[in-house]
Design a protein around this motif. Structure first.
Motif, PDB file in Angstrom:
ATOM      1  N   THR A 300       0.721  -1.114  -0.078  1.00 45.89           N
ATOM      2  CA  THR A 300      -0.131  -0.052   0.007  1.00 45.89           C
ATOM      3  C   THR A 300       1.014   1.191  -0.049  1.00 45.89           C
ATOM      4  O   THR A 300       1.848   1.383   0.982  1.00 45.89           O
ATOM      5  CB  THR A 300      -0.901   0.086   1.317  1.00 45.89           C
ATOM      6  N   PRO A 301       0.703   2.212  -1.011  1.00 44.48           N
ATOM      7  CA  PRO A 301       1.505   3.447  -0.878  1.00 44.48           C
ATOM      8  C   PRO A 301       1.527   4.176   0.347  1.00 44.48           C
ATOM      9  O   PRO A 301       0.253   4.290   0.982  1.00 44.48           O
ATOM     10  CB  PRO A 301       0.922   4.280  -2.170  1.00 44.48           C
ATOM     11  N   ARG A 302       2.492   4.645   0.808  1.00 42.40           N
ATOM     12  CA  ARG A 302       2.661   5.459   1.939  1.00 42.40           C
ATOM     13  C   ARG A 302       2.350   4.902   3.066  1.00 42.40           C
ATOM     14  O   ARG A 302       2.395   5.523   4.442  1.00 42.40           O
ATOM     15  CB  ARG A 302       1.716   6.675   1.729  1.00 42.40           C
ATOM     16  N   ASP A 303       2.121   3.628   3.408  1.00 44.71           N
ATOM     17  CA  ASP A 303       1.647   2.905   4.594  1.00 44.71           C
ATOM     18  C   ASP A 303       2.863   2.908   5.659  1.00 44.71           C
ATOM     19  O   ASP A 303       2.622   2.871   6.840  1.00 44.71           O
ATOM     20  CB  ASP A 303       1.367   1.330   4.309  1.00 44.71           C
ATOM     21  N   SER A 304       4.245   3.024   4.985  1.00 46.31           N
ATOM     22  CA  SER A 304       5.365   2.780   5.914  1.00 46.31           C
ATOM     23  C   SER A 304       5.897   4.241   6.365  1.00 46.31           C
ATOM     24  O   SER A 304       6.704   4.298   7.215  1.00 46.31           O
ATOM     25  CB  SER A 304       6.549   2.032   5.223  1.00 46.31           C
ATOM     26  N   TRP A 305       5.113   5.190   6.019  1.00 43.57           N
ATOM     27  CA  TRP A 305       5.683   6.682   6.558  1.00 43.57           C
ATOM     28  C   TRP A 305       4.549   7.449   6.363  1.00 43.57           C
ATOM     29  O   TRP A 305       3.509   7.352   6.031  1.00 43.57           O
ATOM     30  CB  TRP A 305       6.760   7.005   5.195  1.00 43.57           C
ATOM     31  N   ARG A 306       4.762   8.562   7.260  1.00 45.85           N
ATOM     32  CA  ARG A 306       4.156   9.743   7.507  1.00 45.85           C
ATOM     33  C   ARG A 306       4.613  11.292   7.218  1.00 45.85           C
ATOM     34  O   ARG A 306       5.968  11.099   7.193  1.00 45.85           O
ATOM     35  CB  ARG A 306       3.671   9.829   9.117  1.00 45.85           C
ATOM     36  N   ALA A 341      -1.467   8.315  -4.245  1.00 46.16           N
ATOM     37  CA  ALA A 341      -2.749   8.135  -3.658  1.00 46.16           C
ATOM     38  C   ALA A 341      -2.524   6.970  -2.503  1.00 46.16           C
ATOM     39  O   ALA A 341      -2.091   5.920  -3.021  1.00 46.16           O
ATOM     40  CB  ALA A 341      -3.975   8.220  -4.152  1.00 46.16           C
ATOM     41  N   TYR A 342      -3.317   7.241  -1.432  1.00 47.03           N
ATOM     42  CA  TYR A 342      -3.400   5.976  -0.391  1.00 47.03           C
ATOM     43  C   TYR A 342      -4.399   5.097  -0.849  1.00 47.03           C
ATOM     44  O   TYR A 342      -5.603   5.176  -0.623  1.00 47.03           O
ATOM     45  CB  TYR A 342      -3.373   6.661   0.992  1.00 47.03           C
ATOM     46  N   VAL A 343      -4.005   4.059  -1.680  1.00 52.15           N
ATOM     47  CA  VAL A 343      -5.032   3.013  -2.080  1.00 52.15           C
ATOM     48  C   VAL A 343      -4.454   1.693  -1.722  1.00 52.15           C
ATOM     49  O   VAL A 343      -3.553   1.082  -1.652  1.00 52.15           O
ATOM     50  CB  VAL A 343      -4.946   2.764  -3.599  1.00 52.15           C
ATOM     51  N   PRO A 344      -5.449   0.997  -0.541  1.00 53.53           N
ATOM     52  CA  PRO A 344      -5.031  -0.272  -0.018  1.00 53.53           C
ATOM     53  C   PRO A 344      -4.854  -1.406  -1.208  1.00 53.53           C
ATOM     54  O   PRO A 344      -5.345  -1.757  -1.992  1.00 53.53           O
ATOM     55  CB  PRO A 344      -6.402  -0.493   0.744  1.00 53.53           C
ATOM     56  N   GLY A 345      -3.535  -1.873  -0.896  1.00 49.77           N
ATOM     57  CA  GLY A 345      -2.968  -2.979  -2.058  1.00 49.77           C
ATOM     58  C   GLY A 345      -2.634  -2.351  -3.281  1.00 49.77           C
ATOM     59  O   GLY A 345      -2.628  -2.963  -4.344  1.00 49.77           O
ATOM     60  N   GLY A 346      -2.562  -0.759  -3.390  1.00 52.82           N
ATOM     61  CA  GLY A 346      -2.133  -0.310  -4.579  1.00 52.82           C
ATOM     62  C   GLY A 346      -0.799  -0.186  -5.316  1.00 52.82           C
ATOM     63  O   GLY A 346      -0.493   0.206  -6.299  1.00 52.82           O
ATOM     64  N   GLY A 347       0.185  -0.901  -4.449  1.00 55.37           N
ATOM     65  CA  GLY A 347       1.428  -1.038  -4.750  1.00 55.37           C
ATOM     66  C   GLY A 347       2.536  -0.163  -4.347  1.00 55.37           C
ATOM     67  O   GLY A 347       2.190   1.064  -4.423  1.00 55.37           O
ATOM     68  N   PHE A 349       6.688  -0.880  -2.498  1.00 57.50           N
ATOM     69  CA  PHE A 349       7.426  -1.848  -2.597  1.00 57.50           C
ATOM     70  C   PHE A 349       7.429  -2.958  -3.155  1.00 57.50           C
ATOM     71  O   PHE A 349       8.166  -3.674  -4.132  1.00 57.50           O
ATOM     72  CB  PHE A 349       8.223  -1.955  -0.982  1.00 57.50           C
ATOM     73  N   GLY A 350       5.872  -3.731  -2.911  1.00 59.27           N
ATOM     74  CA  GLY A 350       5.657  -4.781  -3.771  1.00 59.27           C
ATOM     75  C   GLY A 350       4.648  -4.421  -4.701  1.00 59.27           C
ATOM     76  O   GLY A 350       4.240  -3.258  -4.676  1.00 59.27           O
ATOM     77  N   PRO A 351       4.189  -5.322  -5.450  1.00 55.42           N
ATOM     78  CA  PRO A 351       3.087  -4.882  -6.706  1.00 55.42           C
ATOM     79  C   PRO A 351       1.984  -4.355  -6.448  1.00 55.42           C
ATOM     80  O   PRO A 351       1.328  -4.738  -5.202  1.00 55.42           O
ATOM     81  CB  PRO A 351       3.259  -6.236  -7.429  1.00 55.42           C
ATOM     82  N   ASN A 352       1.221  -4.040  -7.200  1.00 60.55           N
ATOM     83  CA  ASN A 352      -0.141  -3.411  -6.952  1.00 60.55           C
ATOM     84  C   ASN A 352      -1.072  -4.810  -7.146  1.00 60.55           C
ATOM     85  O   ASN A 352      -1.070  -5.646  -7.816  1.00 60.55           O
ATOM     86  CB  ASN A 352      -0.416  -2.538  -8.382  1.00 60.55           C
ATOM     87  N   LEU A 353      -1.762  -4.898  -6.060  1.00 64.34           N
ATOM     88  CA  LEU A 353      -2.769  -5.863  -5.920  1.00 64.34           C
ATOM     89  C   LEU A 353      -4.320  -5.798  -6.291  1.00 64.34           C
ATOM     90  O   LEU A 353      -5.112  -6.681  -6.081  1.00 64.34           O
ATOM     91  CB  LEU A 353      -2.840  -6.669  -4.390  1.00 64.34           C
ATOM     92  N   THR A 354      -4.443  -4.627  -6.886  1.00 64.78           N
ATOM     93  CA  THR A 354      -5.925  -4.332  -7.020  1.00 64.78           C
ATOM     94  C   THR A 354      -6.237  -4.639  -8.648  1.00 64.78           C
ATOM     95  O   THR A 354      -5.302  -5.104  -9.341  1.00 64.78           O
ATOM     96  CB  THR A 354      -6.229  -2.756  -6.775  1.00 64.78           C
TER      97      THR A 354
END
Length: 443
Positions: A300-306, A341-347, A349-354
């Motif tokens: 997920t984009p930006r999940d690891s940072w603020r 954009a913060y899209v759950p599973g949007g890719g 470090f890992g690939p896009n899962l959507t």
């Protein structure tokens, strides 16, 4: 116990060696100093090879008996002492392994505190580090606060070779830099091994891992449970207020603290029941977003940072904009298309899962779950399009893989077998992985 056994066997061996050396010394003293002093007179008459030797009666009685008894005693000592000595060899080897492991762990702990704890926290419990993000040309975009994962489950998810690869070469595009000499870092091969041994020493037990996983899920549903249980929310607020109002009254403060603890326990039990009542995709969403135990960190984009806010309070450092806040939304809008954009599973470090990508990659949920269980392996393809790049790019979540690539390496690096001989389980259960798969296949 192994060290004690090794010490006992070593002492026995030393005692035998001392007895042999002393006996040989006595033999030399007798023959060189004592036996030679009695010879006086003509060498022709008194030379040992000219003197009359013992008679056959003397040779074949006391002299022969003494030689035979001495030989028999020596054979008995050899026949008993050598097997006893070698029976202790496994203990000595295990003692050496334990001693070496302790040495590696100690030195690895020093390396960790010096070089790694500033980001990963003391004891590898996780932390944060300030960094920045740039565009493809290296131009600055924004300052962020990166959430650095705990390492207390690293060898559940990654094999030792994968951990070594990450230590040697870093983990672009994260703040994890290359530390090993092969990647241009300052650490030697042995220092990297020492770090791996230290990381092994801080791994959680299987029971602790499951507790951490469940604790993360409970934290995610806390607000929902309190909203559904206003009576519990009000009682908890009153109890917390009572703790603050108790002041110096120790008895009142202790009673209020006990009330808070009891209500927190009730909240946890209610939350666990709430989680059990969710359907698999809903449970999977919680597990997907469960920090280092989940998938969103990489997918997920930006999940690891603020974002780091522009204002800084004296003594507190920069203000960190939490994900989903109005301030963060404004920051994203300001940076426009430069920030994903913060899209759950949007890719990320890992690939896009959507958009059905997991359905195209894996024809069945069972195949999908199998990959989440074992992770990526070097040279082993996965799904319909995966090549199996290895290097720890996709960790394992359902089995312990710490020893997967160990081969014939030193027993210093054993982790996935428990003391009772059973296999150490993975971080997540099969049901939890099935719930994640159900969520991912619906993205």
């Amino acid at each position: 116990m192994h060290l004690l056994a090794a010490s006992t066997q070593r002492n026995l061996g030393m005692a035998i060696a001392v007895v042999a050396i002393v006996g040989f010394a006595i033999y030399l003293i007798y023959n060189v100093l004592w036996a030679g002093r009695g010879e006086k007179g003509s060498e022709l008459e008194l030379a040992p090879n000219r003197k009359p030797y013992l008679s056959d009666d003397e040779l074949e009685t006391s002299k022969l008996d003494l030689a035979l008894v001495s030989g028999l005693v020596t054979l008995v000592i050899i026949g008993v002492a050598l097997p006893l000595y070698w029976l202790g060899e496994p203990g000595r080897q295990q003692g050496y392994v334990e001693f070496s492991r302790g040495q590696f762990t100690s030195r690895g702990g020093e390396q960790f505190e010096e070089r790694c704890a500033s980001c990963h926290g003391g004891g590898g419990l996780g932390g944060t580090t300030a960094t920045s993000i740039t565009d493809d040309a290296g131009n600055f975009i924004a300052a962020i606060e990166w959430e650095v994962p705990a390492l207390t489950t690293a060898l559940y998810r990654f094999s030792e070779e994968e951990v070594r690869h990450i230590l040697n070469y870093g983990r672009p595009p994260t703040p994890m830099q290359a530390w090993g000499a092969p990647g241009g870092g300052p650490l030697t091969t042995q220092q990297v091994d020492e770090l791996i041994q230290y990381i092994q020493s801080i791994q959680l037990s299987p029971e602790e891992v499951q507790g951490e996983v469940l604790g993360g899920l409970v934290l995610q549903v806390r607000d929902d449970v309190l909203a559904a249980r206003p009576d519990l929310r009000d009682r908890l607020e009153q109890a917390n207020a009572a703790v603050g109002a108790a002041g110096a009254d120790e008895a009142a403060a202790e009673a209020a603290a006990r009330e808070v603890a009891a209500l927190e326990q009730e909240l946890r039990e209610t939350s666990e029941q709430y989680i059990r009542n969710l359907n698999p995709p809903e449970q999977g969403e919680l597990l997907f977003n469960n920090g280092v135990y989940g998938c969103a960190r990489c997918h997920t984009p930006r999940d690891s940072w603020r974002f780091t806010g522009p204002e800084e309070k004296p003594g507190e450092g920069p203000v960190v904009l939490a994900r989903g806040t109005e301030q963060e939304a404004q920051e994203v809008a300001r940076l426009g298309s430069l920030i994903p954009a913060y899209v759950p599973g949007g890719g990320a470090f890992g690939p896009n899962l959507t958009n059905g990508s997991t359905l195209r990659q894996f024809d069945t949920a069972e195949g999908h779950a199998g990959f989440v269980t074992i992770g990526a392996q070097e040279g082993v393809g996965y799904g319909n399009f995966g090549q199996g790049d290895g290097g720890g790019q996709m960790p394992a979540f359902g089995v312990c893989v710490g020893d997967r690539d160990s081969g014939e390496r030193s027993p210093l690096f054993g982790f996935c077998m428990l003391e009772d001989g059973s296999d150490r389980p993975g971080m997540l259960t099969a049901d939890q992985i099935a719930a994640i798969v159900a969520y991912e296949r619906g993205l």
